[in-house]
Structure formats: structure tokens, C-alpha cells
Scaffold this active site. Sequence first.
Site, PDB file in Angstrom:
ATOM      1  N   SER A  70       0.821  -1.214   0.000  1.00  0.00           N
ATOM      2  CA  SER A  70       0.000   0.000   0.000  1.00  0.00           C
ATOM      3  C   SER A  70       0.854   1.264   0.000  1.00  0.00           C
ATOM      4  CB  SER A  70      -0.945  -0.045   1.207  1.00  0.00           C
ATOM      5  OG  SER A  70      -1.891   0.971   1.168  1.00  0.00           O
TER       6      SER A  70
ATOM      7  N   ASP B  73       9.912   5.399 -10.216  1.00  0.00           N
ATOM      8  CA  ASP B  73       9.431   5.973 -11.484  1.00  0.00           C
ATOM      9  C   ASP B  73      10.125   7.285 -11.838  1.00  0.00           C
ATOM     10  OD1 ASP B  73       7.796   3.852 -11.854  1.00  0.00           O
ATOM     11  OD2 ASP B  73       5.898   4.916 -11.543  1.00  0.00           O
TER      12      ASP B  73
ATOM     13  N   LYS C  32      -0.641  -4.194  -3.210  1.00  0.00           N
ATOM     14  CA  LYS C  32      -1.929  -3.650  -2.771  1.00  0.00           C
ATOM     15  C   LYS C  32      -2.062  -2.236  -3.305  1.00  0.00           C
ATOM     16  CE  LYS C  32      -4.783  -2.350   1.191  1.00  0.00           C
ATOM     17  NZ  LYS C  32      -5.031  -0.975   0.727  1.00  0.00           N
TER      18      LYS C  32
END
Length: 534
Positions: A300, A311, A325
Site C-alpha cells: 500500500s 518511477d 496492494k
Amino acid sequence: MSNRKLNVFLPLLFAVVLALGMFLGHKMPGSNNGGATVFFNKPNRGPLQEVMDLIKAKYVDSLNTDDLQQEAIEGILAHLDPHSIYIPPAELQRVNEDMEGNFQGIGVEFNITADTVNVISVLSGGPSESAGLQTGDKILKVNDSLIAGNNITPDKIRKLLRGPAGSIVNTVILRQQQQLKVPITRGVIPLYSVDASYMAAPGVGYIKISKFSATTYDEFMKAIRGLEKQGMKKLVIDLRQNPGGYLDAATRIADELLEDQKLIVYTKGKDFPRTDYKTKRPGMFERGALAVLTDEGSASASEILAGAVQDWDRGTIIGRRTFGKGLVQEQYDLDNGGALRLTVARYYIPSGRSIQKPYGKGLDYDDDIAERYHHGEMVNKDSIKITDTVPYKTASGRRVYGGGGITPDIFMPFDTSRFTPTLTAIYTRNTFSNFAYQYYTSHKEVFGPYKDAATFAKNFQTTPALMDDFKTYAKKDSVPGLDHLNAKDEVEIRNRLKAMLARQLFRTEGYYEAINAADPVVKKALEVVEKEKN
């Protein structure tokens, strides 16, 4: 003249309005059942509520309808995603305390051995320390409740010790064979989420985050400032076994690591319009080598932070593939005192990928981690199953994958050789922790010279005499193979004993500073960041 014309047309106007009103009234819902039903019509209860009402009113035997309702709710939610859950009233306070970062109680850690409640740690500056409680004390009574030798459970003792701040709990403790009455005024007890922050190498800071609660960002900032004062230029953030928590905590920490106006994550659902979370302000650590440690227990909010770092090519992700998740829950309070935590959207990290692993269609979501282990993914990066074949790219054009967590940039295998029959028995019997408590309370003079975790980690040695004491203790726990340890087990036991004793003295800070000295993942992270330019 105009008044006379108005007088002529008024009756006609009234007639038209009355006719129109009768027509509209006939077309409204309930008009065929009497006018009163428009205002007092019963709402449609639905068959589920009708069945519950009939059972409650007509069933031949008495039933606990609360239990039936809970099972019905859980049955409905089982057809949704794995993270939409019902929280019963009895559990809601504990869940909220964990996320809010504090509870109201007396500030001790305890364990229970042989029906005896042992104080294993006293929170510095907390109510119990102010009242004079010490590590090694045994709690015999709480108010009028005798707890020693009374089949006490951890949940029962927590209920007895916790209560509103400012209220008094009267305890009777046993210290060196003497019973003492100790009244303790309860207070607000913090539940820390930054378990450790220290200088892991010259110029390299280490921060361990165990969850993302309401206090995590403030704890993180305090840790960053403290490390910078010690000369930190590079940073390792450890998110292993961090199950997540508040999105806000993760995005605020990401804001301290990434440059301004960069997308951290966005959320989107069927009835949940896209919401972007971007960096807003100059961060404390936007420059400097960065490594983030992850494993299959990182979920999460942990995946959001690690994914944003990956990224934007801000740092190196080291470890194993994260849990996967990527679903957003909102919590709704219910009239019965419980709550519904309902999935309303999905998380998407800057490259556009969803990190949610597949569920439904016969997939056993809860057994996914075990399946990864049996498939070989824990020990071999080439065994990772990529379920999302869409090509995603980082800011610099590197290929990354979605559809099941964050795949690390540097893979570190799980050490399966650690679980020999001897070590497995020691872990399952909690022998390390129990021995460390007993050894510390009977050898306090040995630990006097160690004033902080760094000094302990650097100077304390697990001596042959200490190892012999541990083996003698462990044999009483029926641990096999202690007289014929292989070299790897010997090292593991020595390292773990040192870490557990460090925990007795300096809580989680001491534990991680000691155990990380021999952790291959931490060693790899230090190697990576030390090679990078500032």
C-alpha cells in the site's frame, strides 16, 4: 376596465390551476394508494433486512442477531475485493489507535510466561517510569483483579491496563520477592512508526519505517533533521514488512525526496474522479544518494513511496517484489459502533501503472506470498511472474512492470537456509526473547557501561559463556540440535542474541542497529549508495 376583465378571468384561471394540480397529483408516485402514502410510504428494506427482521421476530429459538448480521456483512464483502472489510465495534478502537499513533494507558511492554506478567520494557518518560516501575517487575494484581496464575491473556491484561488519560490504575507488583503497591496515572502513550534512525556508515543515514500512521511524517522529519546534524549525505529507507497505512503520510515523505511539481500518485475509481497527488514544496532530501528497501511484506503506502522513487529514478529499490496492494479504502462509521472499510478507487504511480496484484477468478489472494515462495521467486529474480505485460517507463526510460507490486531494481534473495530445525524451534518457541529478558534482569550490571544503541552495537560481544547460558536455557525449551550447530546457525544465534539484548536496553532502535550490522540487504544498500556521487 382592467379590474373588471381580471374579475371575469379569475374563476377560469383557478379552474385551470386546479385541473393541472389534479392531473399532476394523479401522476405522482403513490397517488393510487391515498395521498398520505406519498409522505409516509415505507422505504424498501430489501430482502436481506426483511430476512433479518423475520428471524429476529419469528424464529423458534433465541439467536444473537448481531453475530448473524456480522456474518451476513462479511459474506457480502467476500464477493468484493480482498481489502473491503467490516470492523466490529470491539475491534474498532484498537484499529484506530494503531493508525492514530497513540493510545491511553500506562506505557509498558510485557510478556506472559507461566501465567506471570513480566514487565520487559518501561517507556522512557511514560506513566509507569514516573510511578517507579522497572524492567523485571512482575504484575500480580490490577485494581481488584488477580492476574498472576489466572490464565491471563495479552488482550485481557491490555484491557485492564488501558483507560482514559488521567485515571489511576492500582497495581501490585513483585520485585525481588517483595510485593509493592504501585498506583499509576494513565497517560497518552505514543505508538511510534519510525522504529530506528541512525548513522549506518560515515555520511549514510538509515531510517526504518514500520507503518504509515498519523504521526509518521513528523517522526520522519525529526529523524532526517537528527541525521543531517550528524553529517548525513546519503540515505537508506527501510520499508520491509511495512503494511502501509495513511496515504497522506507516504505522499508527504515523498515530497521531501522529490523535486517540486512531480506526480507522486493518482487515484481513480468508478465513482471516484481522478485525484492527483503532487509534490508541493522544497524537500529536506531532494539531493543525495537514496536506497529504499522492500520485500513481500511492503504494501500500500509503502509501494506508493517506493514506486514514486523508482518511477522518477530518484533512488534504487533493493530487496524483493512488494505485496501488490493498490486499492484505496475509505472508512465509514456504522450505527452499531463498528465501521466499514470500503474500496473506492485504485492507486496509479507516476508511470501510470497500477500496483494491485490480481484477485478473484479462482485466485487465492491470501496464499499469494506462499505461492511466490514455492514458485522460487523469493530466491531467484527470474522466477518473478509479471502479470501485467504493458510496457511502462521511468522518467529516464527504464522498463518497469505493473500488475503485482514493485519489482526491485536490485534483487536480494530470501535466505531459506536460516530455517534449520534448530532455528525454527528457537523462533517458534520465542526462546530468543524470553532468554534475553531473563538474562538482562539477572545481569543488569553487565549492561551498565552501554549508554546508547550505537555504543552497544559497536562494542558488545556475544561471548562463549553467554552462548552456553543460552544453550542451557534453550534445551529446557526442547530445542533440538544445540550441541551440533553448524557454523551458519552459530552466527545467526550470536547475532540474534545481541540484537534481542539491544532491544531490552534500547527498544527497536537498539534492535535494528545491532541486527542490521549482519543484514545482507542493508549491506548491499550501503554498497550501492556509497558508490554514488552526492
